[in-house]
Design a protein around this motif. Structure first.
Motif, PDB file in Angstrom:
ATOM      1  N   UNK A 261       4.917   1.478  72.759  1.00 41.22           N
ATOM      2  CA  UNK A 261       6.319   1.089  72.577  1.00 41.22           C
ATOM      3  C   UNK A 261       7.049   1.092  73.914  1.00 41.22           C
ATOM      4  N   UNK A 262       6.783   2.110  74.721  1.00 44.52           N
ATOM      5  CA  UNK A 262       7.429   2.198  76.035  1.00 44.52           C
ATOM      6  C   UNK A 262       6.916   1.090  76.958  1.00 44.52           C
ATOM      7  N   UNK A 263       5.628   0.799  76.853  1.00 43.51           N
ATOM      8  CA  UNK A 263       5.051  -0.292  77.642  1.00 43.51           C
ATOM      9  C   UNK A 263       5.720  -1.618  77.278  1.00 43.51           C
ATOM     10  N   UNK A 264       5.871  -1.874  75.984  1.00 46.82           N
ATOM     11  CA  UNK A 264       6.498  -3.115  75.531  1.00 46.82           C
ATOM     12  C   UNK A 264       7.940  -3.208  76.018  1.00 46.82           C
ATOM     13  N   UNK A 265       8.659  -2.089  75.934  1.00 44.03           N
ATOM     14  CA  UNK A 265      10.056  -2.063  76.364  1.00 44.03           C
ATOM     15  C   UNK A 265      10.172  -2.356  77.862  1.00 44.03           C
ATOM     16  N   UNK A 266       9.335  -1.677  78.662  1.00 42.54           N
ATOM     17  CA  UNK A 266       9.392  -1.847  80.115  1.00 42.54           C
ATOM     18  C   UNK A 266       9.003  -3.264  80.526  1.00 42.54           C
ATOM     19  N   UNK A 267       7.943  -3.794  79.907  1.00 39.96           N
ATOM     20  CA  UNK A 267       7.503  -5.154  80.220  1.00 39.96           C
ATOM     21  C   UNK A 267       8.539  -6.180  79.797  1.00 39.96           C
ATOM     22  N   UNK A 268       9.213  -5.917  78.667  1.00 38.37           N
ATOM     23  CA  UNK A 268      10.249  -6.835  78.189  1.00 38.37           C
ATOM     24  C   UNK A 268      11.424  -6.884  79.158  1.00 38.37           C
ATOM     25  N   UNK A 269      11.814  -5.700  79.642  1.00 40.88           N
ATOM     26  CA  UNK A 269      12.914  -5.642  80.620  1.00 40.88           C
ATOM     27  C   UNK A 269      12.538  -6.377  81.900  1.00 40.88           C
ATOM     28  N   UNK A 270      11.302  -6.226  82.328  1.00 44.41           N
ATOM     29  CA  UNK A 270      10.845  -6.923  83.525  1.00 44.41           C
ATOM     30  C   UNK A 270      10.851  -8.437  83.304  1.00 44.41           C
ATOM     31  N   UNK A 271      10.408  -8.845  82.104  1.00 48.45           N
ATOM     32  CA  UNK A 271      10.380 -10.268  81.781  1.00 48.45           C
ATOM     33  C   UNK A 271      11.776 -10.872  81.836  1.00 48.45           C
ATOM     34  N   UNK A 272      12.764 -10.113  81.351  1.00 43.84           N
ATOM     35  CA  UNK A 272      14.157 -10.579  81.386  1.00 43.84           C
ATOM     36  C   UNK A 272      14.610 -10.751  82.826  1.00 43.84           C
ATOM     37  N   UNK A 273      14.256  -9.786  83.652  1.00 45.52           N
ATOM     38  CA  UNK A 273      14.663  -9.829  85.057  1.00 45.52           C
ATOM     39  C   UNK A 273      14.034 -11.012  85.790  1.00 45.52           C
ATOM     40  N   UNK A 274      12.754 -11.249  85.500  1.00 49.78           N
ATOM     41  CA  UNK A 274      12.013 -12.301  86.202  1.00 49.78           C
ATOM     42  C   UNK A 274      12.133 -13.658  85.520  1.00 49.78           C
ATOM     43  N   UNK A 275      12.702 -13.666  84.309  1.00 47.67           N
ATOM     44  CA  UNK A 275      12.781 -14.923  83.571  1.00 47.67           C
ATOM     45  C   UNK A 275      11.418 -15.438  83.160  1.00 47.67           C
ATOM     46  N   UNK A 276      10.490 -14.537  82.873  1.00 47.55           N
ATOM     47  CA  UNK A 276       9.117 -14.896  82.534  1.00 47.55           C
ATOM     48  C   UNK A 276       8.964 -14.913  81.011  1.00 47.55           C
ATOM     49  N   UNK A 277       8.981 -16.078  80.418  1.00 49.13           N
ATOM     50  CA  UNK A 277       8.924 -16.181  78.947  1.00 49.13           C
ATOM     51  C   UNK A 277       7.566 -15.778  78.391  1.00 49.13           C
TER      52      UNK A 277
END
Length: 320
Positions: A261-277
């Motif tokens: 769950x923490x991995x998904x949350x952290x990766x999701x936040x990074x994706x938002x920052x990088x704009x990586x869909x």
């Protein structure tokens, strides 16, 4: 999938208080993503060990179906001639141990999902054998398609070229299964090789002979033992959830769920920052997978729950 952002994931800073030991490397993220796809599991297991030339030759006859199938060696040579195989066993036997019950060959079964393309399975077994044992040990393998699941039988001489002997441990089997799964994926057979507890699965799969016994309407010994265990626990007022090994499995699954769950949350936040869909979708997949992981149950718990459900149904039927 994960290759294009392995470097990004490797640079993520994780709150260790929330996600101790979590791996955000490209390989760790890839494992989590593959598990979230609910792919079929690659199967690799040691079926037996052979001691001495007689037992090794008997196993060789089993995997080559009494000479009806060819076997392949590390050099890619396909061998069917009985005399050539006999000479090969004589050569192997020179390195076999003389002590009683020594393990001279390790016999491995490698199985793919139902109805997998036979050529892809053969190539996967070949690549796995070559990468894992090709530089260290002699081996022979044959491919069988007599079941719904195409599979290979790999017979490895335990005494290596350098004189050392294989001693497969649990960690070796885990790595071998992951390597075989990777080979299958490289040949277009999409599989995963995640541990049971990683997926919230508490018990090993049912053995084929047990499945057949149940189909006949009989009660296999494993079920009888579980029932005896339930009766004894109930008489003693024990809760099956409190068994040390069961508690350890549940705790491990809970920890894994939190980490994912923490991995998904952290990766999701990074994706938002990088704009990586693409990364965003992968993070969502891992997050959903984590949410759906359930607490693993022992065989005794499942039987106990089934009995309670049946009794509750009877009570409802009486009321009606």
């Amino acid at each position: 999938m994960a290759k294009e952002y392995e470097d990004i994931l490797g640079s993520i800073k994780v709150d260790k208080r929330k996600a101790k030991d979590i791996s955000l490397s490209g390989s760790g993220f890839k494992k989590a993503y593959l598990a979230s796809q609910n792919l079929p599991q690659a199967v690799l297991k040691i079926s037996s060990y052979s001691h001495g030339k007689t037992k090794a030759s008997a196993h060789l006859k089993y995997i080559n179906r009494q000479g009806n199938l060819d076997v392949e060696d590390p050099g890619g040579n396909k061998i069917t001639d009985p005399m050539e195989l006999k000479e090969l066993m004589d050569e192997w036997a020179m390195d076999f141990d003389k002590r009683k019950n020594s393990r001279d060959t390790v016999n491995i079964v490698l199985s793919a999902p139902k109805d997998s393309e036979l050529g892809a399975v053969e190539s996967s077994v070949r690549d796995f054998a070559q990468k894992t044992f090709g530089q260290t040990n002699d081996y022979l393998f044959a491919i069988h398609n007599d079941t719904d699941h195409p599979h290979g039988h790999l017979m490895v001489k335990m005494r290596g070229y350098d004189g050392s002997k294989l001693d497969p441990q649990k960690e070796d089997l885990r790595q071998w299964r992951e390597q075989f799964a990777e080979s299958l994926r490289e040949h277009g057979v999409m599989v995963d090789a995640s541990p049971r507890l990683f997926r919230g699965v508490g018990r090993k799969g049912t053995k084929q002979n047990v499945h057949h016994i149940r189909q006949r309407g009989d009660t296999p010994n494993v079920d009888k033992q579980a029932m005896d265990e339930i009766v004894k626990d109930n008489l003693k007022g024990k809760d099956p959830n409190n068994k040390p090994w069961a508690k350890a499995d549940k705790a491990k699954t809970k920890k894994n769920k939190e980490q994912l769950s923490e991995l998904a949350k952290t990766a999701s936040e990074l994706a938002e920052t990088k704009g990586n869909t693409e990364l965003k979708k992968a993070a969502e997949s891992i997050g959903t997978f984590a949410e759906n992981i359930t607490e693993p149950k022992t065989r005794a718990e499942e039987i106990n729950n089934a009995i309670n459900e049946r009794n509750n149904k009877k009570d409802i039927d009486r009321e009606l």
